[in-house]
Design a protein around this motif. Sequence first.
Motif, PDB file in Angstrom:
ATOM      1  N   ASN A  56      45.196  33.359  57.194  1.00 14.51           N
ATOM      2  CA  ASN A  56      46.099  34.459  56.892  1.00 14.51           C
ATOM      3  C   ASN A  56      47.549  34.016  56.953  1.00 14.51           C
ATOM      4  N   ILE A  57      48.379  34.657  56.122  1.00 16.53           N
ATOM      5  CA  ILE A  57      49.822  34.462  56.178  1.00 16.53           C
ATOM      6  C   ILE A  57      50.394  35.588  57.028  1.00 16.53           C
ATOM      7  N   ARG A  58      51.214  35.218  58.007  1.00 12.04           N
ATOM      8  CA  ARG A  58      51.936  36.188  58.828  1.00 12.04           C
ATOM      9  C   ARG A  58      53.400  35.795  58.807  1.00 12.04           C
ATOM     10  N   GLY A  59      54.203  36.575  58.100  1.00 11.62           N
ATOM     11  CA  GLY A  59      55.620  36.247  57.964  1.00 11.62           C
ATOM     12  C   GLY A  59      55.777  34.961  57.180  1.00 11.62           C
ATOM     13  N   ASP A  60      56.319  33.921  57.834  1.00 13.85           N
ATOM     14  CA  ASP A  60      56.490  32.625  57.177  1.00 13.85           C
ATOM     15  C   ASP A  60      55.548  31.576  57.761  1.00 13.85           C
ATOM     16  N   GLU A  61      54.461  32.033  58.389  1.00 12.25           N
ATOM     17  CA  GLU A  61      53.507  31.123  59.024  1.00 12.25           C
ATOM     18  C   GLU A  61      52.101  31.291  58.452  1.00 12.25           C
ATOM     19  N   MET A  62      51.346  30.192  58.466  1.00  8.35           N
ATOM     20  CA  MET A  62      49.929  30.213  58.097  1.00  8.35           C
ATOM     21  C   MET A  62      49.130  30.143  59.395  1.00  8.35           C
ATOM     22  N   LEU A  63      48.213  31.089  59.554  1.00  6.78           N
ATOM     23  CA  LEU A  63      47.361  31.120  60.731  1.00  6.78           C
ATOM     24  C   LEU A  63      45.933  30.810  60.339  1.00  6.78           C
ATOM     25  N   LEU A  64      45.295  29.963  61.123  1.00  3.16           N
ATOM     26  CA  LEU A  64      43.883  29.663  60.970  1.00  3.16           C
ATOM     27  C   LEU A  64      43.223  30.101  62.269  1.00  3.16           C
ATOM     28  N   TYR A  65      42.367  31.100  62.165  1.00  6.96           N
ATOM     29  CA  TYR A  65      41.684  31.555  63.370  1.00  6.96           C
ATOM     30  C   TYR A  65      40.179  31.434  63.176  1.00  6.96           C
TER      31      TYR A  65
END
Length: 115
Positions: A56-65
């Motif tokens: 997922n993209i959150r703001g200007d970050e890519m998160l891998l969960y």
Amino acid sequence: MGFIKKTIKKLTKSKNPDSKQFRWDMARSINNKHIRYVTEKKNGVDEVIGRSGGLNIRGDEMLLYASADVLFRAKIEELQIWELLSKDGVVLTGPDLEHGGEIRTVIAYYVYYRK
């Protein structure tokens, strides 16, 4: 009308992997993908570090969960993203904000959906 938009988007897509536009285009293309499992190479061996998650993209970050934890979080503009040749997954390399800015490379394999 949809054909024209797709054609223009394809023509203006950046091909330089070091450009901000390319990194954002890649991030948008993998956004909301479901993950089957995630591996990381440690001491020459690919180890599974998480199962069942997403990108997922959150703001200007890519998160891998995966496995109910954030395994990898990085600024998109500092992240290298490329898909596997088989299109079964994606490789993410960059400074991981979840682990103190350590440069990490993880491979996330997508959940297979028949089309």
